[in-house]
Each structure stands twice: as C-alpha cells, then as structure tokens.
Design an enzyme around this catalytic site. Sequence first.
Site, PDB file in Angstrom:
ATOM      1  CG  HIS A 176      35.364  37.263  36.144  1.00  0.00           C
ATOM      2  ND1 HIS A 176      35.128  36.630  35.044  1.00  0.00           N
ATOM      3  CD2 HIS A 176      36.580  36.637  36.785  1.00  0.00           C
ATOM      4  CE1 HIS A 176      36.072  35.342  34.928  1.00  0.00           C
ATOM      5  NE2 HIS A 176      36.661  35.141  36.264  1.00  0.00           N
ATOM      6  N   GLY A 222      27.142  26.636  31.330  1.00  0.00           N
ATOM      7  CA  GLY A 222      27.350  28.332  30.356  1.00  0.00           C
ATOM      8  C   GLY A 222      28.981  28.135  30.296  1.00  0.00           C
ATOM      9  CE  LYS A 241      23.352  27.472  22.688  1.00  0.00           C
ATOM     10  NZ  LYS A 241      22.959  28.509  21.907  1.00  0.00           N
ATOM     11  CB  THR A 242      31.133  23.087  23.713  1.00  0.00           C
ATOM     12  OG1 THR A 242      31.517  24.111  24.915  1.00  0.00           O
ATOM     13  CG2 THR A 242      30.789  23.696  22.360  1.00  0.00           C
TER      14      THR A 242
END
Length: 409
Positions: free
Chosen positions: A143, A235, A269-270
């Site tokens: 990006h 991440g 984390k998810t």
Amino acid sequence: MKVRFSTSDPPEVIDPHVADLAACLARSKKTVVITGAGISCNSGIPDFRSSDGLYNLVKEKHPNVVLKGMELFDAMLFKDEQQTRCFYTFMAELKTLIGQAQPTATHNFINAMKDKGQLLRCYTQNIDCLEAESLDQHLVQLHGSMDKVHCTLCSASYDFSAVYQDQFRLGEPPLCPKCETNENERQRLGKRSLAMGTLRPAVVLYNEEHPNGDTIGLAQATDIKKRPDCLIVMGTSLKILALKKFIKQMAKAVHANHPRTGRVIFINKTKPTKEWDAVFDYEVMGDADTWVTLTEEKWLDTKALAAAKVRLRETIKRQEEEEEDKENMMDTTTKRRRKRAVNDTTAMKATTTTPRTSLSSSSSKTTITIKKSAITKSSSASAAIKKQPLMETNLDGWIGRTRKRGKTA
Ligand SMILES: [Zn+2]
C-alpha cells in the site's frame, strides 16, 4: 492437521504447539511473511479502522469536515476540496506519529529472519516503513510508503521531508519541484503555461491502483515459483480481496511443494472466518509480539525443540502409513473393478454372439463407441490437469487497495 490456540491459553496447553512452530521456523529456508496493521499497534501507530485518535487530531483544524477513519484512506475524498485538505492534515499528523514509533519485537523478528537467510520476502500492508530497517529488496509495500511523496501529475518522487510535512499540516499540498522547473523554463522560452502537479504522500488509497502494481505482481509470481516452505500471515483481518487471493495462492504453493513439512501460520487478535479453514495449518489468536517472544524462548529450549522434531517425525510417519493404506485400498478397488469389467465383457460377448436383429447389434456397437469417446475425453482432461501449472503465476499485477465498499482493511 489443523491447530488453533490462543497465546493466553495455559502454558501446558500451548507449549507443544509453540515448540512445533518454533521448530518449523528454525528449519525453514524460504519463509514468506505477510503483515498488516496489527503488528504496528504496539509501536504506537493506531489501527485506522478502529481508532479515532488520528481523526481527532484532524478535527481541530477542519471542524466542519466529517470523515471516518476508513474514509481518510479512500481516493474518493479527492473529489471534495475540503476533504482533500483534511486528508493532507491527517497525513502530516500520521507522519509525526510514525516518526516517533519504534519497531516492535515482530518487526525485529522479521529482520532477524532476513539476516539468517530464511526470509524469501515480507509483503506488508503497512505504510509506516517499520519493517524497512534492513529488509531492502526483501520488502514489498503493498500500500505504498510514508517515506516518500510523489507528484500527482508527473509522478516525480521525493523524500517526505519536514518542510513538506508542515505544508501538508495546513492542508496545502506543495507544488511539484519538477513541474515547477519545467514551467519556469517554458515561461523563459515564452511558451504557454501548462498544468502543474502537487505532491502527495506515496500511499495507495482504497479505490485507486498501485503505481507499481506490475512490479508487485511479478515479485509475487517469482516468489511462488521459488517454492516457499513456510508462510506467516500476521496482524491482518483478511478483508482486502487482492490480498486474500494472494495468501491463498502462496499457501497452496507451500502445501504443494512441501506436503509433509510446509506450514501456513496465521497470527492475529481476531479469528479468521471459516473460509480459511483449509488454508491455515495453525491459527494463533493473540498479539504478534507475544507469539514472537514465546517462539524466541522456545528456540533457546533445546529439549523442547528436540521433542518437536520427534513429534514431526511421528506425524510424517503416520501420514505415510495413512497414504499407503489409502493406496492399498485403491488397488483393491481397482482389482475388483477390473474383475467386474472382465465379467461384463464376457457377458456382453455371450449376448452379441447370439444372432439377433440388426437393431440390437447396432445399439451395442453405439454403446461401445460412446464409451470409447468418453474414455478419450476423460484421458485428455486428466492430461490437461497434469499440464496445468502448479500455481496461477500470472497475477495480473497487484491492484492495490481495491475492496468492496463498506468493508474494512
Ligand atoms: Zn510533477
């Protein structure tokens, strides 16, 4: 075998899994790492999707502009002058935050892999350049980067200096020096004036193409051909379509080239959705830095690593036995089928040798012809499958931050 665990699970539960992963990374020679915003949160750069922190900084200077975190990264904002000013202020504030940020344990871990010659490439969605410390050619910034600014007209590129940052903070994009020089020269020669470009941070926004898309596509195809033996995805919440496609292709390459030892690891984390069930071998829920620390501890634990090696050997042996059983079963089935086919042919011969009406004889002939063509078709189809390349190597270039409207990064 699919393994899921959380870094907060009791040590006695996660220890063998952490050790298995540590052993896998220790023996890897070509690891591909793909990172997202989650690995930079601990360095003080907030996740733009969930945080209002940066937006609040912008709000003071542009109280009338309503832009949410995600909208500040959408090329659509250039259609509105006020929103464009807001974008430049936001980028200046973000640059300040990045300037204060320090690489995390995860950034250092990736750098260490490169130093040990184990890193094939790190693809990052992050624009903060915290991976860039020493990765050089091993880093692909999907990006763009906050280290550079480029001209909106002629694409000339410059360092993102403090002077430019001050101008961005006021919501005023600086004029492109190259365009300005060209314009001065035209004036000197008495030629008519042309449009001049302005500078903007060299980041790729949603709904715009990456200017280096072809180069990135080529790097991806090259890396897939190099037979990576490990893929770590860290991440990221896996929402960008182009990235999802790339991860699946890379995972396929790891599994196809190293069916027994290749591992695809996800750390976030998810939890990922069901769509990823067959892609990731390990799903580690938790902070990337925590997992890195646990892994590095295991590298020092020779006893744990030796035990992991034994477990891997046992798993491979089990897999081989299972495959052997499967092959034996298939052999038995094939023998049975052949026997049945012989019996059928004998029965058919017995029927066709009996003088019957021409209709019955021709119908039996037709049946055989159809069978033959079916066999020809199926064998040419299987040949085509064999001829197919392992991966879809032509990735058509990287198309940047395209996404379905309303979805998050
Ligand atoms: Zn220019």
